[in-house]
Design a protein around this motif. Sequence first.
Motif, PDB file in Angstrom:
ATOM      1  N   LEU A  12      -5.802   3.790  -0.226  1.00 56.41           N
ATOM      2  CA  LEU A  12      -4.575   3.269  -0.819  1.00 56.41           C
ATOM      3  C   LEU A  12      -3.772   2.484   0.218  1.00 56.41           C
ATOM      4  O   LEU A  12      -3.216   1.423  -0.084  1.00 56.41           O
ATOM      5  CB  LEU A  12      -3.732   4.410  -1.386  1.00 56.41           C
ATOM      6  N   ARG A  13      -3.708   3.003   1.440  1.00 54.63           N
ATOM      7  CA  ARG A  13      -2.962   2.300   2.493  1.00 54.63           C
ATOM      8  C   ARG A  13      -3.650   0.995   2.874  1.00 54.63           C
ATOM      9  O   ARG A  13      -2.981  -0.009   3.131  1.00 54.63           O
ATOM     10  CB  ARG A  13      -2.811   3.203   3.718  1.00 54.63           C
ATOM     11  N   ALA A  14      -4.969   1.011   2.914  1.00 62.52           N
ATOM     12  CA  ALA A  14      -5.692  -0.211   3.241  1.00 62.52           C
ATOM     13  C   ALA A  14      -5.439  -1.286   2.187  1.00 62.52           C
ATOM     14  O   ALA A  14      -5.232  -2.467   2.507  1.00 62.52           O
ATOM     15  CB  ALA A  14      -7.183   0.073   3.360  1.00 62.52           C
ATOM     16  N   ALA A  15      -5.451  -0.885   0.919  1.00 59.51           N
ATOM     17  CA  ALA A  15      -5.194  -1.851  -0.146  1.00 59.51           C
ATOM     18  C   ALA A  15      -3.758  -2.355  -0.105  1.00 59.51           C
ATOM     19  O   ALA A  15      -3.485  -3.520  -0.429  1.00 59.51           O
ATOM     20  CB  ALA A  15      -5.486  -1.211  -1.505  1.00 59.51           C
ATOM     21  N   SER A  16      -2.830  -1.487   0.324  1.00 56.04           N
ATOM     22  CA  SER A  16      -1.420  -1.867   0.371  1.00 56.04           C
ATOM     23  C   SER A  16      -1.110  -2.786   1.542  1.00 56.04           C
ATOM     24  O   SER A  16      -0.094  -3.499   1.521  1.00 56.04           O
ATOM     25  CB  SER A  16      -0.552  -0.606   0.447  1.00 56.04           C
ATOM     26  N   ASP A  17      -1.957  -2.782   2.571  1.00 56.31           N
ATOM     27  CA  ASP A  17      -1.770  -3.684   3.715  1.00 56.31           C
ATOM     28  C   ASP A  17      -2.399  -5.030   3.371  1.00 56.31           C
ATOM     29  O   ASP A  17      -3.391  -5.468   3.962  1.00 56.31           O
ATOM     30  CB  ASP A  17      -2.401  -3.081   4.973  1.00 56.31           C
ATOM     31  N   ALA A 273       4.205   7.724  -2.842  1.00 51.67           N
ATOM     32  CA  ALA A 273       4.392   8.797  -3.819  1.00 51.67           C
ATOM     33  C   ALA A 273       4.366   8.235  -5.237  1.00 51.67           C
ATOM     34  O   ALA A 273       3.754   8.825  -6.147  1.00 51.67           O
ATOM     35  CB  ALA A 273       5.715   9.517  -3.561  1.00 51.67           C
ATOM     36  N   ALA A 274       5.009   7.094  -5.437  1.00 52.48           N
ATOM     37  CA  ALA A 274       5.024   6.475  -6.767  1.00 52.48           C
ATOM     38  C   ALA A 274       3.641   5.973  -7.171  1.00 52.48           C
ATOM     39  O   ALA A 274       3.226   6.115  -8.331  1.00 52.48           O
ATOM     40  CB  ALA A 274       6.026   5.320  -6.786  1.00 52.48           C
ATOM     41  N   LEU A 275       2.920   5.390  -6.227  1.00 54.87           N
ATOM     42  CA  LEU A 275       1.582   4.883  -6.522  1.00 54.87           C
ATOM     43  C   LEU A 275       0.635   6.016  -6.917  1.00 54.87           C
ATOM     44  O   LEU A 275      -0.089   5.913  -7.927  1.00 54.87           O
ATOM     45  CB  LEU A 275       1.036   4.142  -5.303  1.00 54.87           C
ATOM     46  N   ARG A 276       0.639   7.084  -6.140  1.00 57.77           N
ATOM     47  CA  ARG A 276      -0.250   8.216  -6.470  1.00 57.77           C
ATOM     48  C   ARG A 276       0.097   8.801  -7.832  1.00 57.77           C
ATOM     49  O   ARG A 276      -0.782   9.138  -8.627  1.00 57.77           O
ATOM     50  CB  ARG A 276      -0.160   9.285  -5.371  1.00 57.77           C
ATOM     51  N   TYR A 277       1.384   8.928  -8.087  1.00 62.82           N
ATOM     52  CA  TYR A 277       1.819   9.474  -9.370  1.00 62.82           C
ATOM     53  C   TYR A 277       1.394   8.564 -10.521  1.00 62.82           C
ATOM     54  O   TYR A 277       0.894   9.021 -11.559  1.00 62.82           O
ATOM     55  CB  TYR A 277       3.338   9.645  -9.355  1.00 62.82           C
TER      56      TYR A 277
END
Length: 397
Positions: A12-17, A273-277
Motif C-alpha cells: 500500500l505504501r509503495a503504491a501511495s508513493d 487508516a482510511a485506505l485500509r478501512y
Amino acid sequence: MSARDPHDIEALRAASDVLGIDALLSDDERAVRDRVRAFVDAEIRPHIADWFDRGHFPRELAREFGRLGVLGMNLEGYGCPGRSAVEYGLAALELEAGDSGLRTFVSVQGSLAMGSIHRWGSDEQKREWLPRMATGEVIGSFGLTEPDAGSDPSRMKTFARRDGGDWVLTGSKRWIGLASIAQLTVVWAQTDDGVRGFIVPTDAPGFHITVLEPKLSMRASIQTELHFDEVRLPASALLPGARGLRGPFSALNEARYGIVWGALGAGRDSYEAALRYALTREQFDRPIAGFQLTQQKLVNMVLELQKGALLALHLGRLKDAGTLTPAQISVGKLNNVREALAIAREARTILGGNGVLLAHSPIRHAANLESVRTYEGTDEVHTLILGEHLTGIGAFR
C-alpha cells in the motif's frame, strides 16, 4: 487490476508513493526511517489509544527514545547522535505517525531544550547536561510562552534581576511541555540587558509547576504552567551566548523544521487508516474503496502527502547544506500542518461513524494537529512572516 490487499502495508505504501520519493533517500536515511518506524510499530501503536484516552505520557519512553538515538538527534558532540537534518526529519515523521504528542516530546527535549544549550550554552553547561539529556536520563523543557505573550514574545513579563552574583527570577510561563517531569527548564526572561536565557532546575525553591488539564488535544503529552516566585539562580545558570530574541527564535526554528516532517506522519497514518478501512468496508455489495467519491478523497490525500514530502525533503537538503532560511521553514510549517489536518479530517469521513472511536487514528490525529497548528507559530504568524518576505513590509503591528 484486482483490489489491493489491505493487510499488505508495504504494498500500500509503495503504491501511495506515486512519485517515487523513497528513491530520493540514501541507504542511511532509509535505515534511520525504518528503525524508528519499527520502534513506533512495536512500542507506540499498541498502546497509544489507551495513553490518549487516559491523558497519560509514559515517562519511561524518555530512556527508550535515548536508546533509539532521537534526542538531540542532529546535534554534534557532547554525546549527541550527530545525524543529518533529513534523518532527523524522517524520524520525526515516523514518530508523529504514532502520535503528535510523542513527537513533541522529542522536539521539546532535543530541538528546544538541548538545542538552546548546545547553541548558546557554555562548554561547562554542555558537558554537564547534554550527554545525559541525549540518553533520556535528564529531561528538559523550554519556557518562552506566557499567559499574555504567545505569538508576541517581546511582550514577555518574566524578569530576571541581578542580586550580587546571583539572578532572581520572577514571572510565569504557560503551555510549557514536559516541565512537570523535567529536571531543568530553559527559561527566557527580560533583564536590564535584554532577553536572556537561563537553565533553571525544576526543584529550585520558588519554582511552581501546574499541569494544564483536562484537554482535548495532545492528550498523550504534558503541558504546564510555570510560576517563578523570586527563584534565585547562580551566575552559572545564564546561557552566555544568547542575547535578545534571537536566542529563543533559533530554537523555535529548529522545532518548526521538525514539525514540517512530523505533520506528514500524522497525515500519512490517517490516510493509511482510511485506505485500509475502505478496502475492507463493504456497502452496496462492494468495498467502499471502489466508489468514485471515496477514490477522489484518497487521491486528494495522496497528492498533498506527496507534495508535502517533496517540500520537507527539499527543506532538509537545504538545512544540511546550511542554507535554510526562516521564511522557507514557514512555508513548510504552514503548508504541511494545514494539509495534514485536512487529510485527518477527510480520512475520518471515510470511516463513517466508526471514525469517532479511538480504535481508529484519524480523529486522534486531527485533535492533535489542532495543537500543532497553533504552537511554534500559528497559521497567521507564518502567513505574516511570508508576507513580510514577499513585500518587505512587516504587518505584525
